[in-house]
Structures are given as structure tokens and as C-alpha cells.
Design a protein around this motif. Structure first.
Motif, short mmCIF file in Angstrom:
data_model
loop_
_atom_site.label_atom_id
_atom_site.label_comp_id
_atom_site.label_asym_id
_atom_site.label_seq_id
_atom_site.Cartn_x
_atom_site.Cartn_y
_atom_site.Cartn_z
N ILE A 37 0.85 -1.20 0.00
CA ILE A 37 0.00 0.00 0.00
C ILE A 37 0.88 1.24 0.00
O ILE A 37 0.62 2.21 -0.72
N VAL A 38 1.96 1.21 0.79
CA VAL A 38 2.90 2.33 0.85
C VAL A 38 3.53 2.56 -0.52
O VAL A 38 3.64 3.69 -1.00
N ASP A 39 3.96 1.48 -1.17
CA ASP A 39 4.57 1.59 -2.51
C ASP A 39 3.61 2.25 -3.49
O ASP A 39 3.99 3.14 -4.26
N ASN A 40 2.36 1.80 -3.49
CA ASN A 40 1.37 2.35 -4.40
C ASN A 40 1.11 3.83 -4.11
O ASN A 40 0.99 4.64 -5.03
N ALA A 41 1.03 4.18 -2.83
CA ALA A 41 0.80 5.57 -2.45
C ALA A 41 1.96 6.45 -2.91
O ALA A 41 1.75 7.55 -3.45
N LYS A 42 3.17 5.99 -2.71
CA LYS A 42 4.34 6.76 -3.13
C LYS A 42 4.35 6.98 -4.64
O LYS A 42 4.71 8.05 -5.13
N GLU A 43 3.93 5.95 -5.37
CA GLU A 43 3.94 6.04 -6.84
C GLU A 43 3.02 7.15 -7.33
O GLU A 43 3.41 7.96 -8.18
N ILE A 44 1.80 7.21 -6.81
CA ILE A 44 0.87 8.24 -7.27
C ILE A 44 1.29 9.62 -6.76
O ILE A 44 1.17 10.62 -7.47
N LEU A 45 1.83 9.69 -5.54
CA LEU A 45 2.27 10.98 -5.01
C LEU A 45 3.43 11.55 -5.81
O LEU A 45 3.48 12.75 -6.09
N GLN A 46 4.35 10.67 -6.22
CA GLN A 46 5.48 11.13 -7.03
C GLN A 46 5.00 11.65 -8.38
O GLN A 46 5.51 12.66 -8.89
N MET A 47 3.98 11.01 -8.95
CA MET A 47 3.46 11.47 -10.23
C MET A 47 2.75 12.81 -10.08
O MET A 47 2.88 13.69 -10.94
N ILE A 48 2.01 12.97 -9.00
CA ILE A 48 1.32 14.25 -8.76
C ILE A 48 2.33 15.38 -8.65
O ILE A 48 2.13 16.48 -9.18
N VAL A 49 3.45 15.12 -7.97
CA VAL A 49 4.50 16.13 -7.84
C VAL A 49 5.09 16.48 -9.21
O VAL A 49 5.33 17.65 -9.54
N LYS A 50 5.33 15.45 -10.04
CA LYS A 50 5.88 15.68 -11.38
C LYS A 50 4.96 16.54 -12.23
O LYS A 50 5.41 17.27 -13.12
N LEU A 51 3.66 16.46 -11.96
CA LEU A 51 2.68 17.18 -12.76
C LEU A 51 2.39 18.58 -12.23
O LEU A 51 1.44 19.24 -12.68
N LYS A 52 3.18 19.06 -11.28
CA LYS A 52 2.94 20.39 -10.72
C LYS A 52 2.94 21.44 -11.82
O LYS A 52 3.91 21.57 -12.56
N PRO A 53 1.85 22.20 -11.96
CA PRO A 53 1.78 23.23 -13.00
C PRO A 53 2.76 24.36 -12.71
O PRO A 53 2.96 24.74 -11.54
N ALA A 54 3.37 24.89 -13.75
CA ALA A 54 4.31 26.00 -13.57
C ALA A 54 3.61 27.22 -12.98
O ALA A 54 4.23 28.03 -12.28
N ALA A 55 2.30 27.33 -13.25
CA ALA A 55 1.54 28.48 -12.77
C ALA A 55 1.14 28.37 -11.30
O ALA A 55 0.67 29.34 -10.71
N ALA A 56 1.32 27.20 -10.70
CA ALA A 56 0.93 27.01 -9.29
C ALA A 56 1.93 27.72 -8.38
O ALA A 56 3.13 27.54 -8.50
N LYS A 57 1.41 28.56 -7.50
CA LYS A 57 2.25 29.34 -6.60
C LYS A 57 2.02 28.89 -5.15
O LYS A 57 0.97 28.36 -4.82
N GLY A 58 3.01 29.13 -4.31
CA GLY A 58 2.86 28.77 -2.90
C GLY A 58 3.00 27.27 -2.68
O GLY A 58 3.61 26.55 -3.47
N THR A 59 2.41 26.79 -1.58
CA THR A 59 2.50 25.37 -1.23
C THR A 59 1.70 24.54 -2.22
O THR A 59 0.51 24.78 -2.43
#
Length: 231
Positions: free
Chosen positions: A185-207
Motif C-alpha cells: 500500500i505504501v509503494d502504491n501511495a508513493k507512486e501516485i504521489l510522485q506522479m502528482i509532484v511531477k505534474l505540478k503546474p508552472a503556474a501554481a504558486k505557494g505550497t
């Protein structure tokens, strides 16, 4: 005030709702506080610091979970006759085109994922009012509009999931079954979290990642310390 059930009281007594735990600790807690008689699903809920109303801050993507979701995924491939065998051999549950387009128009949507080819999107796109609200509309960004239909089917069957931020800036996705070993479960959670981070929009500001919660079907959510997740 709604009455709190005995099992929910027991669950809430096993952890501190005001505390953020490491991902491993949170997963262990979720496994302990799940009281369903069936094999509950495990979900990850991520609140992002984006404004999804703006096109340049939309977060949408797909990821193949290393251990799958534990769910049998029903796949429909809408394709031309020359691709039908490829889709069938890859494990698609339903393969065809005109007949399934008509079935969908008549109200049939008994599938989890629809894969199609670029050349057929004009006709598939006309089904948007039916497929869109159900999250079934094929999209090139998630790999469900492709000429490689066999590859797409195999990826979905292996545990590929799509996710999209909602209008409140939240991504909520099923990532496992509670019967999975905690480390999977931890492995799967890390996988999706890492992808979400990679998809951070350049326009997103702050946290960017404001909060992360892990929960199972009908269980309370357990907060994950964002800093503890190596993403």
C-alpha cells in the motif's frame, strides 16, 4: 447531531485526528481501523494548492501502480476491425465499435475504462454527455486514445489508474485493497504521489501539496505528514 457508531468510536480511539503521521504509520493505522466485512478499498486524498478553474493549473494524469489496485478492471476497446484481435489478446473484456457506441447511447456503461483510437474520437466524442460524468471519456493525456490499443489494455489491467483534480483542488484516488500488505500500500501511495509532484503546474504558486490523507472504505481519514513522504 449524527450518532457515532460503536465501531467508528473504536476507530477514532486508535489514533490522534489532530496528528500527521508518516505514510507507513498512517497505512498501519488504516489497516487497524477498518471494520468492514468485505475487502475495503484504500484511498489517498491529496489537497493541492492550485486553482483548477484555470486551465494552466489543471492537474490530470495517470500512473501504473506497482502492485495494482486489487480491483478487476473491465475494459472496453472501441476500435476498427484490424485492431480487434490485438485488443482481445491483450485481455480486453469488450471489443467492437458501432455496436458498443449504440449500446452506450442506449444507456450501457458497465465498464471501468474505455480505450479507443484517434481516428474514432469524433464519434466517441459525441458520447461525451454520457461518458464524461462517469469518468469514462477516453483521453490522449491518460493513454486511452492510442493506436497501441493492446499496450493500453495491458497497462490498465496491470494497475494503471487515471486521476484528476476536482473543482475543490483535491485528488481522490483508489490505490489498493486493505488486505494488501502494508508495504505494498505504501509503494502504491508513493507512486501516485510522485506522479502528482511531477505534474505540478508552472503556474501554481505557494505550497503545492497542502495535505494528504489515507483512508479505507467507511473508515476515518488519517493525515499523512507531507514532509515525511519522499516526493
Amino acid at each position: 447531531m449524527a450518532k457515532v457508531s460503536k465501531k467508528r468510536k473504536e476507530a477514532l480511539a486508535k489514533f490522534d485526528k489532530s496528528k500527521a503521521y508518516s505514510l507507513t504509520e498512517a497505512v498501519d493505522i488504516v489497516k487497524q481501523i477498518t471494520y468492514t466485512k468485505f475487502d475495503a478499498s484504500v484511498d489517498v486524498n491529496v489537497r493541492l494548492g492550485v486553482d483548477p478553474r484555470k486551465a494552466n493549473q489543471m492537474v490530470r494524469g495517470s500512473v501504473t501502480l506497482p502492485h495494482g489496485t486489487g480491483k478487476v478492471t473491465r475494459v472496453l476497446v472501441l476500435c476498427t476491425p484490424d485492431k480487434a484481435q490485438e485488443a482481445t489478446e491483450a485481455g480486453a473484456d469488450f471489443v467492437g465499435f458501432e455496436d458498443y457506441v449504440q449500446k452506450i447511447k442506449d444507456g450501457w456503461t458497465d465498464v471501468d475504462v474505455i480505450i479507443t483510437m484517434p481516428s474514432l474520437m469524433p464519434k466517441v466524442g459525441a458520447l461525451g454527455r454520457i461518458l464524461g460524468p462517469r469518468g469514462l471519456m477516453p483521453n490522449p493525456k491518460t493513454g486511452t486514445v492510442t493506436m497501441e490499443v493492446g499496450k493500453a489494455v495491458r497497462e490498465v489491467k496491470a494497475g494503471k489508474i487515471d486521476f484528476k483534480v476536482d473543482k475543490y483542488g483535491i485528488i481522490d484516488s483508489r490505490i489498493a485493497k486493505v488486505s494488501f500488505p502494508a508495504e505494498k500500500i505504501v509503494d502504491n501511495a508513493k507512486e501516485i504521489l510522485q506522479m502528482i509532484v511531477k505534474l505540478k503546474p508552472a503556474a501554481a504558486k505557494g505550497t503545492y501539496i497542502k495535505s494528504i490523507y489515507i483512508s479505507s472504505t467507511m473508515s476515518p481519514g488519517v493525515q499523512v505528514d507531507v514532509k515525511s513522504v519522499a516526493v
